[in-house]
Enzyme design. Structure first.
Site: not given
Ligand code: NOJ
Ligand code: CA
Length: 692
Positions: A177, A403, A473, A497
């Protein structure tokens, strides 16, 4: 076999024999169109290769080898003992994706090598030459001399022909990221990016880059380096040697072992890939990465329906609601989920993601011991999971499970079976997973072999329970969606985000015009485009989205993903005329055409709906305004279309006036040419609906 085929078979055999008759220690393989030529030889006693494109060198002689912790290195002292050439020209279908039919056309050379002295170890190099690039891998056949390899390092060189312009992110072992950097090769310095304040985990041990990494040569040739079919192995970063202008593979390691990869023979490595193109857009149209993966091995995945989805999500990133319940601002309530389901069902949106529905969030960020904290079957008491599923079904909207593992994958492993079983029982067919934070066990990294195997277990368990996975991720995409089409999308880049909370100004306007030619070459992206409240008022004083509204719309077409979020708070969409584009746009495509583009500057993509003859076009620009002409020659002959154009307004500008837009309507056909003006940080989104 008809005459032509027989002749072809004979000719192929002839080529194979000819190459055997020549100098065995130097072999050549060409792409079907003859433009790419790979030479595999022994250079200074060591296996090596180099690549030409249109008769000019694009990769200079580059050596191949390994270091091990349990035996001597593979380096000097090898010879080629036999070769075998084959070819393939077939087609296969993507169950969902950017196109339906994929052409798989390549020539392959298997080069068998043997160590000249005892213990006479054996290794094969397999090269495949496609018209859009090359792939090669190491194969270790079963043999007496080696039973198990503990790989300390893979030393695959990519020796460049000049100081190319490069679009790169650092070779972080824990996260992708990062913002892309545009520099000359000689100016790459990944180590200066250590310790970014907005990353929950990061580890940049070397001056290395992550893949896909794309480049442009002085001569205007585009190259992109990546890997395909990353299976039971560590992710590969590329170490940058700015003095000798070359890259060398550096595998992601682990602090728990001296080696980076452990494998028993026989096995083969992932493919090392180089996409080669004359136009930047051809990188996007290339199928090299998926073609280098094996066919679907999990069967029918029609349980997964490509869809747009809303979510209880942006609220948390804006800080208006929270994941945990203790704060008193809990987002995941039955009531709020139903409100979003109503909105989705009224607006042609197929799914809803609910984050923060399960217990454990009180101990999410900042807790050292996150093992055993999250529970993937127990809901907070203000969220009635079966009722939300039932209500969604009634309204034709499916729930997407969430999750967050908090980077405690052993806890997730223990619950996988139960958690996916519950989903299957409730008829929930996709899950967004997450791995935020430093990994537990300590010493493992997100991109090492241990985690590569974890991500695979989730896909396999998913296949068993008819669950499709959108991992955040994640490990990078390497085309495995061909083999496991339940690998639907993933993050693995700086998503939207960051615009809500990063401390470095968010994603600049050039972000997606770079991503389209780098990260997107790996596979589908869950970016979450489509924020309408660009300045994030009144929630965030110091953050904003750095594009115009039309650019946000265009991303639904530019970005490839069979799931696309409609992330903004629904109050920002209700009654907004431009929302019609999001209502109309689809996410599953019959075909894709890149109409123009330069890496980091702009790109325009046209895609045809898989379920109809309708088309959608998206164009995005970086921080510069620009004019372009779009030819509609991708449309079918003899049909007329109503084009609805969502354009930047006269005063539009990503910062000064991001929400200035206009809507125009025109009738177009195959002969139409339209001039488009894109504002600074702007874009254009066009829906083309067939007039019947
Ligand atoms: C990071 C993900 O990228 C984001 O989408 C998600 O909301 C949080 N983790 C929580 O799981
Ligand atoms: Ca630029």
């Amino acid at each position: 076999m008809n005459i032509k085929r027989r002749l072809l078979a004979f000719m192929l055999l002839a080529t194979a024999l000819v190459s055997c008759n020549g100098n065995m220690q130097e072999q050549e393989l060409k792409s079907p169109d003859g433009k790419i030529a790979i030479t595999i030889n022994i250079e200074n006693d060591q296996p090596a290769y180099h690549v030409n494109f249109n008769g000019k060198s694009v990769i200079k002689s580059s050596t191949l080898g390994f270091d091990f912790t349990n035996m001597p290195a593979i380096k000097a002292g090898w010879e080629i003992v036999s070769v075998k050439q084959t070819n393939n020209n077939s087609k296969w279908e993507m169950p969902w994706g950017e196109k339906r039919v994929v052409e798989d056309n390549f020539n392959q050379l298997i080069v068998a090598l043997v160590e000249k002295q005892a213990p006479n170890r054996k290794m094969n190099l397999v090269f495949k030459a496609y018209n859009d690039g090359i792939g090669f891998r190491y194969e270790f056949p079963e043999q007496e001399a080696m039973k198990e390899l503990l790989i300390a390092e893979e030393n695959t060189e990519f020796n460049l022909t000049g100081d190319h312009k490069v679009w790169w992110i650092p070779g972080d072992w824990d996260i992708y990221e990062h913002l892309y950097h545009t520099t000359k090769f000689s100016e790459i310095d990944a180590t200066k990016l250590r310790g970014h304040a907005s990353l929950a985990q990061t580890s940049i041990p070397n001056n290395a880059v992550n893949t896909p990494v794309s480049m442009k040569t002085e001569e205007g040739i585009y190259l992109s380096f990546h890997e395909a079919n990353l299976t039971d192995y560590s992710g590969m970063t590329l170490k940058v040697d700015t003095t000798n202008m070359k890259m060398v593979s550096t595998l992601v390691g682990s602090e728990r072992t001296k080696y980076k990869v452990k494998r028993s023979l026989p096995f083969h490595t992932p493919w090392r890939t180089i996409q080669i193109a004359e136009k930047a857009g051809d990188l996007i149209q290339s199928d090299l990465i998926v073609n280098l993966n094996e066919p679907n091995k999990i069967g029918d995945v029609s349980y997964f329906k490509p869809m747009k989805y809303v979510g209880i999500w942006w609220d948390m990133h804006l800080g208006t609601k929270t994941w945990d319940k203790a704060s008193g601002k809990h987002g995941a309530t039955t009531e709020y989920a139903k409100e979003l389901i109503d909105f989705a069902s009224e607006n042609n949106i197929g799914g809803i993601l609910v984050e923060g529905w399960n217990t454990g969030w009180e101990h999410w960020i900042g807790f050292e011991d996150r093992e055993g904290v999250f529970d993937f079957v127990t809901a907070y008491d203000d969220y009635n999971l079966p009722e939300v599923v039932r209500y969604g079904k009634e309204k034709g909207v499916e729930l997407i499970m969430h999750h967050e593992t908090s980077a405690a994958p052993r806890t997730y492993d223990q619950q996988l079976d139960t958690a996916y079983h519950l989903m299957n029982k409730l008829g929930i067919h996709s899950v967004k997973t997450g791995y935020v934070g430093k990994l537990i066990p300590k010493g493992e990294y997100h991109h090492g072999q241990w985690m590569v195997n974890h991500y695979r277990r989730a896909l396999e368990m998913g296949a068993k329970y008819k669950v499709a996975i959108n991992a955040h991720e994640p490990i990078k995409a390497t085309g495995l969606r061909r083999t496991y089409p339940n690998a639907i999308s993933r993050e693995g880049l700086r998503g939207q985000e960051f615009n809500a909370w990063s401390s470095d100004g968010g994603n600049p306007a050039e972000h997606l015009p770079i991503v389209a030619f780098t990260r997107m070459l790996a596979g589908p992206i869950d970016y979450t485009p489509g924020v309408f409240n660009i300045k994030l008022k009144p929630h965030k004083a110091n953050n904003q989205v750095n594009t115009t509204l039309a650019h946000q719309l265009a991303l639904y077409v530019v970005l490839n993903s069979p799931i696309q979020m409609v992330p903004d708070l629904i109050e920002n969409y209700k009654g907004h005329p431009a929302f019609q584009f999001i209502r109309d746009v689809v996410v599953n495509w019959e075909q894709t055409k890149v109409l123009n583009g330069e890496i980091g500057d702009f790109v325009t993509i046209a895609r045809q709906d898989r379920a109809s003859d309708n088309w959608f076009v998206g164009a995005i620009s970086d921080e510069n305004a620009r004019d372009m002409s779009i030819k509609f020659d991708f449309l079918p002959e003899g049909k007329k279309y109503q084009a609805i154009l969502y354009l930047d307004g006269e005063k539009a500008h990503w910062d000064k006036n991001p929400t200035d837009y206009k809507i125009e309507k025109k009738t177009v056909d195959i002969n139409s040419i339209l001039d488009l003006h894109l504002a600074a940080g702007g874009g254009a989104a066009i829906s083309l609906i067939e007039i019947k």
